[in-house]
Design an enzyme around this catalytic site. Structure first.
Site, short mmCIF file in Angstrom:
data_model
loop_
_atom_site.label_atom_id
_atom_site.label_comp_id
_atom_site.label_asym_id
_atom_site.label_seq_id
_atom_site.Cartn_x
_atom_site.Cartn_y
_atom_site.Cartn_z
N LYS A 113 -9.51 8.13 25.83
CA LYS A 113 -8.59 7.66 26.87
C LYS A 113 -8.75 8.49 28.15
O LYS A 113 -8.60 7.97 29.25
CB LYS A 113 -7.15 7.71 26.37
N LYS A 193 -14.85 -4.73 19.56
CA LYS A 193 -13.59 -4.92 18.85
C LYS A 193 -12.83 -6.06 19.53
O LYS A 193 -12.94 -6.22 20.75
CB LYS A 193 -12.80 -3.61 19.04
N LYS A 196 -7.64 -7.86 24.04
CA LYS A 196 -7.14 -8.66 25.16
C LYS A 196 -7.95 -8.35 26.42
O LYS A 196 -8.38 -9.25 27.13
CB LYS A 196 -5.67 -8.29 25.36
#
Ligand code: SF4
Length: 330
Positions: A113, A193, A196
């Site tokens: 991240k 993966k 969205k």
């Protein structure tokens, strides 16, 4: 015999896709009969990335709707909202004081991240595995359903538990991971993966026509260029999705027909669509119905939090005793 406790956190991250359904929800639903399950909609975790406060209420509401529609039974399990049970963050603070910063810097998702959003690296991003540990152990959960990517978080939780118990005396069991039999479904691009943000997902609430539009162009065995070429189902993501939704006879049929060029990919995908929609249609009907039942959904979360607090208050009382401040909390 007393049932073992399970805790699992659910991110209110927007629309759910079939990857979420196959990868996590089905497990959570099946665990309800064997274990005493506590399922938390973890809204504080959803705040570790930039979010729009105007959307948060709807996200939490839809998340509760989706899970109940799919089969989480509030009569069997506790469905609660993390921010409504303050013991989660209270315990997280205490755990913060015994967690080494080096342990948190090692967590792979923090590194990822930080790389993805170098301008938005904050304390919550580093610290969320500690809150995650608190989410689990405040219920003294012994079993945690996890995907491969969450194993380092659970290992960290166990490390924190060992340290707490050795510093202050035994309070918490070390939770064990539960890895259900979950087929690894990729996105419709067949590489990444399902997500969205990559626009490669089929959502639980899509119509059959919308699903077909996406399936029809989804990547299959890339070496199968024409209908007359034999394919290899084992390298095809569509076949993996088949295994997750289709009955054995259809899976066997599609594999044989693929290997012998008996059917084309579109025929194979049509069979998948029918099987997938057969399972998802009743869920969609319940979703629609539950979305109109605002009072019921709020009531489920209120009741879930009430039951959750009965457990967390007992745990926190033991914690306060061990850390020497119990008399002030009586
Ligand atoms: Fe995949 Fe089915 Fe096409 Fe074979 S026939 S490559 S299993 S979609």
């Amino acid at each position: 015999m007393k049932k073992k406790r399970v805790f699992s956190g659910i991110q209110p991250s927007g629309r759910l896709h079939i990857g979420n359904y196959v990868g996590a929800m089905r497990n959570m639903i099946s665990l309800q009969d064997k274990y005493f399950c506590i399922y938390g909609i973890v809204d504080y975790h959803a705040m570790t990335v930039r979010f729009n406060p105007k959307e948060m209420e709807e996200r939490v509401f839809n998340c509760a709707v989706d899970y109940i529609a799919a089969g989480i039974d509030p009569e069997k399990s506790i469905l609660m909202l993390q921010s409504m049970v303050s013991a989660h963050t209270e315990l997280a603070w205490i755990l913060n004081t015994i967690t080494s910063i080096s342990w948190l810097l090692r967590v792979p998702t923090f590194k990822e991240k930080r790389q993805e959003n170098p301008d938005y690296v904050h304390m919550g991003l580093l610290d969320y595995p500690v809150l995650m540990a608190a989410d689990i152990i405040v219920y003294k959960a012994e079993v945690v359903p996890v995907g491969d990517d969450q194993i380092p978080h659970l290992e960290l939780t166990r490390e924190i538990v060992r340290r707490f118990n050795s510093y202050f005396g035994h309070v918490f069991p070390e939770p064990q991971s539960y890895l259900g039999k979950v087929p690894r479904i990729l996105g419709l691009d067949g590489i990444n993966k399902m997500s969205k943000s990559l626009d490669n997902a089929i959502y639980l609430d899509e119509t059959k026509e919308e699903m077909w539009k996406k399936l029809a162009i989804a990547v299959t065995d890339t070496n199968r260029k024409r209908k007359t070429d034999a394919g290899d189902p084992e390298v095809c993501n569509i076949f993996t999705i088949h295994k997750a939704f289709s009955p054995k006879k259809d899976v066997t049929y599609c594999a044989e027909q693929c290997r012998t060029a008996g059917i084309g990919c579109l025929d194979c995908k049509k069979i998948l669509l029918e099987n997938m929609y057969k399972e998802l249609e009743p869920i969609q009907k319940r979703q629609k119905e539950l979305r109109t039942m605002k009072d019921y959904i709020h009531g489920v979360l209120r009741e879930g939090c009430k039951r959750a607090k009965e457990i967390t208050e007992k745990t926190m009382s033991e914690v306060y005793e061990k850390i020497g401040i119990k008399s002030f909390h009586e």
